[in-house]
Write a protein that holds these residues in place. Structure first.
Motif, PDB file in Angstrom:
ATOM      1  N   ALA A 108      -6.460   3.547   4.270  1.00  0.00           N
ATOM      2  CA  ALA A 108      -5.555   3.755   5.402  1.00  0.00           C
ATOM      3  C   ALA A 108      -4.826   2.484   5.797  1.00  0.00           C
ATOM      4  O   ALA A 108      -3.795   2.544   6.477  1.00  0.00           O
ATOM      5  CB  ALA A 108      -6.324   4.322   6.593  1.00  0.00           C
ATOM      6  N   ASP A 109      -5.343   1.322   5.384  1.00  0.00           N
ATOM      7  CA  ASP A 109      -4.634   0.065   5.648  1.00  0.00           C
ATOM      8  C   ASP A 109      -3.273   0.030   4.969  1.00  0.00           C
ATOM      9  O   ASP A 109      -2.417  -0.787   5.325  1.00  0.00           O
ATOM     10  CB  ASP A 109      -5.458  -1.135   5.168  1.00  0.00           C
ATOM     11  N   GLY A 110      -3.066   0.900   4.000  1.00  0.00           N
ATOM     12  CA  GLY A 110      -1.795   0.928   3.282  1.00  0.00           C
ATOM     13  C   GLY A 110      -0.770   1.871   3.884  1.00  0.00           C
ATOM     14  O   GLY A 110       0.352   1.975   3.366  1.00  0.00           O
ATOM     15  N   LYS A 111      -1.121   2.551   4.980  1.00  0.00           N
ATOM     16  CA  LYS A 111      -0.173   3.487   5.589  1.00  0.00           C
ATOM     17  C   LYS A 111       1.092   2.752   6.036  1.00  0.00           C
ATOM     18  O   LYS A 111       1.031   1.646   6.562  1.00  0.00           O
ATOM     19  CB  LYS A 111      -0.816   4.186   6.778  1.00  0.00           C
ATOM     20  N   GLY A 112       2.217   3.398   5.789  1.00  0.00           N
ATOM     21  CA  GLY A 112       3.500   2.813   6.137  1.00  0.00           C
ATOM     22  C   GLY A 112       4.092   1.950   5.048  1.00  0.00           C
ATOM     23  O   GLY A 112       5.229   1.483   5.173  1.00  0.00           O
ATOM     24  N   GLY A 113       3.350   1.745   3.973  1.00  0.00           N
ATOM     25  CA  GLY A 113       3.842   0.904   2.885  1.00  0.00           C
ATOM     26  C   GLY A 113       3.546   1.515   1.531  1.00  0.00           C
ATOM     27  O   GLY A 113       3.155   2.679   1.418  1.00  0.00           O
ATOM     28  N   ASP A 114       3.725   0.708   0.488  1.00  0.00           N
ATOM     29  CA  ASP A 114       3.481   1.138  -0.882  1.00  0.00           C
ATOM     30  C   ASP A 114       2.035   0.838  -1.277  1.00  0.00           C
ATOM     31  O   ASP A 114       1.453  -0.164  -0.838  1.00  0.00           O
ATOM     32  CB  ASP A 114       4.408   0.417  -1.849  1.00  0.00           C
ATOM     33  N   VAL A 115       1.456   1.702  -2.113  1.00  0.00           N
ATOM     34  CA  VAL A 115       0.097   1.518  -2.613  1.00  0.00           C
ATOM     35  C   VAL A 115       0.126   1.578  -4.134  1.00  0.00           C
ATOM     36  O   VAL A 115       0.722   2.487  -4.718  1.00  0.00           O
ATOM     37  CB  VAL A 115      -0.865   2.587  -2.066  1.00  0.00           C
ATOM     38  N   VAL A 116      -0.511   0.595  -4.766  1.00  0.00           N
ATOM     39  CA  VAL A 116      -0.649   0.560  -6.218  1.00  0.00           C
ATOM     40  C   VAL A 116      -2.129   0.622  -6.547  1.00  0.00           C
ATOM     41  O   VAL A 116      -2.924  -0.169  -6.019  1.00  0.00           O
ATOM     42  CB  VAL A 116      -0.033  -0.719  -6.815  1.00  0.00           C
ATOM     43  N   LEU A 117      -2.518   1.562  -7.403  1.00  0.00           N
ATOM     44  CA  LEU A 117      -3.898   1.687  -7.844  1.00  0.00           C
ATOM     45  C   LEU A 117      -3.953   1.412  -9.329  1.00  0.00           C
ATOM     46  O   LEU A 117      -3.166   1.995 -10.103  1.00  0.00           O
ATOM     47  CB  LEU A 117      -4.457   3.071  -7.543  1.00  0.00           C
ATOM     48  N   VAL A 118      -4.839   0.518  -9.751  1.00  0.00           N
ATOM     49  CA  VAL A 118      -4.959   0.134 -11.158  1.00  0.00           C
ATOM     50  C   VAL A 118      -6.378   0.443 -11.602  1.00  0.00           C
ATOM     51  O   VAL A 118      -7.346  -0.072 -11.022  1.00  0.00           O
ATOM     52  CB  VAL A 118      -4.646  -1.362 -11.369  1.00  0.00           C
ATOM     53  N   ALA A 119      -6.517   1.286 -12.622  1.00  0.00           N
ATOM     54  CA  ALA A 119      -7.834   1.732 -13.073  1.00  0.00           C
ATOM     55  C   ALA A 119      -7.988   1.481 -14.560  1.00  0.00           C
ATOM     56  O   ALA A 119      -7.048   1.648 -15.340  1.00  0.00           O
ATOM     57  CB  ALA A 119      -8.023   3.213 -12.772  1.00  0.00           C
TER      58      ALA A 119
ATOM     59  N   ASP B 201       2.487  11.866   3.425  1.00  0.00           N
ATOM     60  CA  ASP B 201       3.686  11.451   4.153  1.00  0.00           C
ATOM     61  C   ASP B 201       3.483  10.150   4.927  1.00  0.00           C
ATOM     62  O   ASP B 201       4.455   9.559   5.400  1.00  0.00           O
ATOM     63  CB  ASP B 201       4.131  12.555   5.112  1.00  0.00           C
ATOM     64  N   ASP B 202       2.244   9.706   5.064  1.00  0.00           N
ATOM     65  CA  ASP B 202       1.965   8.458   5.771  1.00  0.00           C
ATOM     66  C   ASP B 202       2.165   7.225   4.886  1.00  0.00           C
ATOM     67  O   ASP B 202       2.078   6.092   5.366  1.00  0.00           O
ATOM     68  CB  ASP B 202       0.529   8.449   6.315  1.00  0.00           C
ATOM     69  N   TYR B 203       2.401   7.455   3.597  1.00  0.00           N
ATOM     70  CA  TYR B 203       2.572   6.363   2.649  1.00  0.00           C
ATOM     71  C   TYR B 203       3.965   6.433   2.034  1.00  0.00           C
ATOM     72  O   TYR B 203       4.576   7.498   1.983  1.00  0.00           O
ATOM     73  CB  TYR B 203       1.518   6.438   1.541  1.00  0.00           C
ATOM     74  N   GLN B 204       4.445   5.307   1.567  1.00  0.00           N
ATOM     75  CA  GLN B 204       5.715   5.291   0.861  1.00  0.00           C
ATOM     76  C   GLN B 204       5.455   5.500  -0.626  1.00  0.00           C
ATOM     77  O   GLN B 204       4.854   6.493  -1.010  1.00  0.00           O
ATOM     78  CB  GLN B 204       6.460   3.998   1.192  1.00  0.00           C
ATOM     79  N   ARG B 205       5.855   4.588  -1.486  1.00  0.00           N
ATOM     80  CA  ARG B 205       5.635   4.781  -2.919  1.00  0.00           C
ATOM     81  C   ARG B 205       4.164   4.557  -3.276  1.00  0.00           C
ATOM     82  O   ARG B 205       3.555   3.579  -2.855  1.00  0.00           O
ATOM     83  CB  ARG B 205       6.514   3.821  -3.719  1.00  0.00           C
ATOM     84  N   VAL B 206       3.610   5.477  -4.052  1.00  0.00           N
ATOM     85  CA  VAL B 206       2.227   5.367  -4.517  1.00  0.00           C
ATOM     86  C   VAL B 206       2.247   5.438  -6.040  1.00  0.00           C
ATOM     87  O   VAL B 206       2.837   6.356  -6.615  1.00  0.00           O
ATOM     88  CB  VAL B 206       1.340   6.486  -3.949  1.00  0.00           C
ATOM     89  N   SER B 207       1.600   4.468  -6.675  1.00  0.00           N
ATOM     90  CA  SER B 207       1.584   4.407  -8.139  1.00  0.00           C
ATOM     91  C   SER B 207       0.158   4.261  -8.634  1.00  0.00           C
ATOM     92  O   SER B 207      -0.622   3.469  -8.094  1.00  0.00           O
ATOM     93  CB  SER B 207       2.407   3.214  -8.636  1.00  0.00           C
TER      94      SER B 207
END
Length: 278
Positions: free
Chosen positions: A107-118, A138-144
């Motif tokens: 949730a710290d990423g709400k309002g911005g972009d989140v990148v997940l690397v696995a 909808d609480d996040y922008q770009r998610v990758s």
């Protein structure tokens, strides 16, 4: 609410509801509490799973932290305990201690972009974070999601990958170390994808899980892209035995990973990961 025992070394009893084969050596076990009380957990936390008479191992929870369904653990069959867990028959009773450790706090990423690397089975501990993001997309922008596997046959959660991309506006990029017949996707290391994904300059959050060398190289690549090291979180899951900081097996200098981790920011881990054999 969780009906956690008062003594953290005492396991609760869970019954195997079903098992799903994810690939040739990895399975997801669905557990139902024998006492009827679900286990509350945060995305990124782990439990100590016990097969009575065989042993106990730490396994990250791979299910939905917001759901009311079975407790899910995705297990790679690599040892005697994990083999017994992966092939526990429906109805068999297992022991569960926990949940333990820190979470992703996605949730710290709400309002911005989140990148997940696995990397490899590192997608399993990230799956709860992805499900949490999907529930409030909808609480996040770009998610990758950037996902690296050994071969196409080793790719986990194929249905989820398609659902996240098609229904939840998540950019999913998959790369493998070695291709197979019919594979037309990327071949190489997951770190190669970090330079290709788009994310903004503000409020970026990166979550990384996989082999330690892959996590360190991914974090370095993310820093090079301008991500603040304090906004890069890694899951350090090594040598855990008790889950409550008593045995010392998981100590990483001043850190006890079962308590201070497994999820830690890269600015705290960077000096520790740069030292060989630490």
């Amino acid at each position: 609410m969780s009906a956690a025992p008062s003594f953290p070394m005492l396991p609760r009893r869970f019954r195997v509801a079903s098992t799903r084969h994810d690939n040739h050596d990895t399975l997801t076990v669905h557990l139902e509490p024998c006492d009827g009380a679900p286990l509350a957990f945060a995305a990124g936390q782990f439990t100590m799973l016990q097969v009575f008479g065989v042993g106990e191992v730490p396994i990250s929870i791979s299910g939905d932290p917001r759901g009311s369904g079975p407790l899910q653990h995705t297990i790679r069959d690599v040892g005697s305990v994990s083999h017994a867990l992966a092939f526990a028959a429906p109805g068999e009773v297992l022991g569960v201690r926990g949940p333990f450790g820190t979470g992703w706090d996605v949730a710290d990423g709400k309002g911005g972009d989140v990148v997940l690397v696995a990397g490899g089975i590192g997608l399993a501990p990230l799956r709860p974070a992805l499900l949490e993001i999907c529930a409030e997309r909808d609480d996040y922008q770009r998610v990758s999601l950037l996902y690296g596997a050994r071969t196409p046959s080793d790719v986990l959660f194929g249905d989820d990958l398609r659902t996240w991309a098609e229904r939840h506006r998540i950019t999913v990029e998959v790369i493998v170390d070695r291709g197979e017949a019919g594979w037309t996707g990327r071949i190489g290391l997951v770190t190669q994808l970090i330079g290709k994904v788009a994310f903004g300059a503000d409020r970026r959050l990166a979550l990384v899980c996989g082999p330690e060398v892959m996590m360190r190289q991914s974090a370095v690549a993310l820093v090079a892209r301008g991500v603040d090291p304090s906004r890069i979180r890694l899951s350090m899951e090594r040598n855990m035995k008790c889950g409550i900081g008593l045995c010392g097996h998981c100590q990483l200098r001043e850190l006890f990973l079962c308590l201070d981790g497994p999820v830690l920011a890269f600015d705290r881990l960077e000096p520790l990961m740069a030292r060989a054999e630490l």
